[in-house]
Structure formats: structure tokens, C-alpha cells
Design an enzyme around this catalytic site. Sequence first.
Site, PDB file in Angstrom:
ATOM      1  N   HIS A  11      63.339 -34.846 -44.088  1.00  0.00           N
ATOM      2  CA  HIS A  11      63.742 -34.685 -45.449  1.00  0.00           C
ATOM      3  C   HIS A  11      63.020 -33.081 -46.052  1.00  0.00           C
ATOM      4  O   HIS A  11      62.125 -32.555 -45.275  1.00  0.00           O
ATOM      5  CB  HIS A  11      63.640 -35.742 -46.251  1.00  0.00           C
ATOM      6  CG  HIS A  11      62.176 -36.148 -46.917  1.00  0.00           C
ATOM      7  ND1 HIS A  11      61.880 -36.328 -47.918  1.00  0.00           N
ATOM      8  CD2 HIS A  11      60.859 -36.038 -45.971  1.00  0.00           C
ATOM      9  CE1 HIS A  11      60.495 -36.470 -48.069  1.00  0.00           C
ATOM     10  NE2 HIS A  11      59.995 -36.325 -47.069  1.00  0.00           N
ATOM     11  N   CYS A  30      55.867 -30.082 -48.700  1.00  0.00           N
ATOM     12  CA  CYS A  30      57.163 -31.041 -48.498  1.00  0.00           C
ATOM     13  C   CYS A  30      58.375 -30.118 -49.144  1.00  0.00           C
ATOM     14  O   CYS A  30      59.367 -30.692 -48.753  1.00  0.00           O
ATOM     15  CB  CYS A  30      56.740 -32.098 -49.656  1.00  0.00           C
ATOM     16  SG  CYS A  30      55.434 -33.310 -49.121  1.00  0.00           S
ATOM     17  N   HIS A  36      60.587 -31.320 -42.954  1.00  0.00           N
ATOM     18  CA  HIS A  36      59.568 -32.087 -42.223  1.00  0.00           C
ATOM     19  C   HIS A  36      59.834 -33.519 -42.099  1.00  0.00           C
ATOM     20  O   HIS A  36      60.704 -34.098 -42.680  1.00  0.00           O
ATOM     21  CB  HIS A  36      58.296 -32.047 -43.198  1.00  0.00           C
ATOM     22  CG  HIS A  36      58.195 -32.755 -44.271  1.00  0.00           C
ATOM     23  ND1 HIS A  36      58.869 -32.281 -45.400  1.00  0.00           N
ATOM     24  CD2 HIS A  36      57.603 -33.812 -44.776  1.00  0.00           C
ATOM     25  CE1 HIS A  36      58.682 -33.127 -46.309  1.00  0.00           C
ATOM     26  NE2 HIS A  36      57.904 -34.175 -45.932  1.00  0.00           N
ATOM     27  N   HIS A  38      58.633 -38.168 -41.433  1.00  0.00           N
ATOM     28  CA  HIS A  38      57.916 -39.355 -41.272  1.00  0.00           C
ATOM     29  C   HIS A  38      58.267 -40.302 -40.687  1.00  0.00           C
ATOM     30  O   HIS A  38      59.258 -40.374 -40.331  1.00  0.00           O
ATOM     31  CB  HIS A  38      57.728 -39.641 -42.959  1.00  0.00           C
ATOM     32  CG  HIS A  38      57.278 -38.749 -43.850  1.00  0.00           C
ATOM     33  ND1 HIS A  38      55.946 -38.450 -43.974  1.00  0.00           N
ATOM     34  CD2 HIS A  38      57.971 -37.807 -44.766  1.00  0.00           C
ATOM     35  CE1 HIS A  38      55.791 -37.233 -45.049  1.00  0.00           C
ATOM     36  NE2 HIS A  38      57.123 -37.208 -45.594  1.00  0.00           N
ATOM     37  N   ASP A  76      67.559 -43.621 -39.637  1.00  0.00           N
ATOM     38  CA  ASP A  76      66.528 -43.586 -38.389  1.00  0.00           C
ATOM     39  C   ASP A  76      66.992 -42.331 -37.669  1.00  0.00           C
ATOM     40  O   ASP A  76      68.286 -42.275 -37.250  1.00  0.00           O
ATOM     41  CB  ASP A  76      66.656 -44.873 -37.563  1.00  0.00           C
ATOM     42  CG  ASP A  76      65.496 -44.846 -36.525  1.00  0.00           C
ATOM     43  OD1 ASP A  76      64.402 -44.298 -36.833  1.00  0.00           O
ATOM     44  OD2 ASP A  76      65.734 -45.357 -35.505  1.00  0.00           O
ATOM     45  N   HIS A  77      66.224 -41.496 -37.377  1.00  0.00           N
ATOM     46  CA  HIS A  77      66.193 -40.345 -36.788  1.00  0.00           C
ATOM     47  C   HIS A  77      67.324 -39.463 -37.313  1.00  0.00           C
ATOM     48  O   HIS A  77      68.282 -38.806 -36.671  1.00  0.00           O
ATOM     49  CB  HIS A  77      66.479 -40.553 -35.207  1.00  0.00           C
ATOM     50  CG  HIS A  77      65.295 -40.875 -34.503  1.00  0.00           C
ATOM     51  ND1 HIS A  77      64.953 -42.315 -34.387  1.00  0.00           N
ATOM     52  CD2 HIS A  77      64.415 -40.169 -33.743  1.00  0.00           C
ATOM     53  CE1 HIS A  77      63.660 -42.269 -33.860  1.00  0.00           C
ATOM     54  NE2 HIS A  77      63.754 -41.115 -33.352  1.00  0.00           N
ATOM     55  N   GLU A 123      55.377 -44.006 -46.409  1.00  0.00           N
ATOM     56  CA  GLU A 123      55.582 -42.915 -46.045  1.00  0.00           C
ATOM     57  C   GLU A 123      54.248 -42.311 -44.932  1.00  0.00           C
ATOM     58  O   GLU A 123      54.782 -41.621 -43.992  1.00  0.00           O
ATOM     59  CB  GLU A 123      55.510 -41.972 -47.134  1.00  0.00           C
ATOM     60  CG  GLU A 123      56.063 -40.385 -46.865  1.00  0.00           C
ATOM     61  CD  GLU A 123      56.338 -39.347 -47.879  1.00  0.00           C
ATOM     62  OE1 GLU A 123      57.252 -39.049 -48.124  1.00  0.00           O
ATOM     63  OE2 GLU A 123      55.059 -38.982 -48.488  1.00  0.00           O
TER      64      GLU A 123
END
Length: 133
Positions: A11, A30, A36, A38, A76-77, A123
Site C-alpha cells: 500500500h 509510508c 511498500h 507489510h 493477500d498478495h 502491521e
Amino acid sequence: VTRKMHFNAAHRVYQPSWSEEQNQACFGKCANANWHGHNYDLLVTVKGEINPETGFVANLSEISDIIKREILDKVDHKNLDMDVDFMTGKISSTETLAVECWKQLEGPINALGCFLHSVKLQETEKNFVEYFG
């Protein structure tokens, strides 16, 4: 009772109505234009009466299925800002993501006869949000 699940997502924390300088000042790294990511942990807690026939507040397999279908399959991913329908037009902070996860989960979980109590989204090792609806 709490179920812990895991997902990975990218994100950018960014306010589009601000200048790049304002975004960098507020969000720092960020706000990186190249995104980037998490490794998130999602903890979903439900509450209710213990069923005397099962000894369960809720069947955790059913809770897991709901979390997978309503959240993990969508995030996810993925890029939270570009790929996730329930995040469209929202700043993808951990706070906002936790609230939006709640909105996705509340109806299906409550339909099981228990109640969504909290969504905790971790996170990083040091940062998490816990939302109670």
C-alpha cells in the site's frame, strides 16, 4: 474466542489532495510513490454464549472460512490501494483497513449466532490497531 490469520499486502499511505511535500511531511516513507508492504496479522474476536451442545461460542473453522472469503482472498498478495474493492477511495492506513475489515466481517459472523467483538490488525511488531465497531 479469537482466530488469528495472516496476509501480505502492499500500500501507500497518501492523501491525494495534498502535495508530495505535505504527504512526505505527514506520512514519511509510508508515502513512497513505489509502494511498500507489510506482513499483517489479523486477529478476529467473537463473543457470545457457549453452546451447551458443542461447548463453543463459535466454530472456529466457520470463522476462518468467513475471514478467508471476506478478507484474505481479497487482500493477500495484493495492493490495498489498487486491487481491493472495499478500500477504493480510502487512505490505506492500518486504522482504516481495520475498520473496513470489520465492515466486511460483521454481517457474516453475526449470522452464525455469535457477535463480532473486535478486529485487531498488526502491521509490524510494534504497530497494531484494535477496532471494536
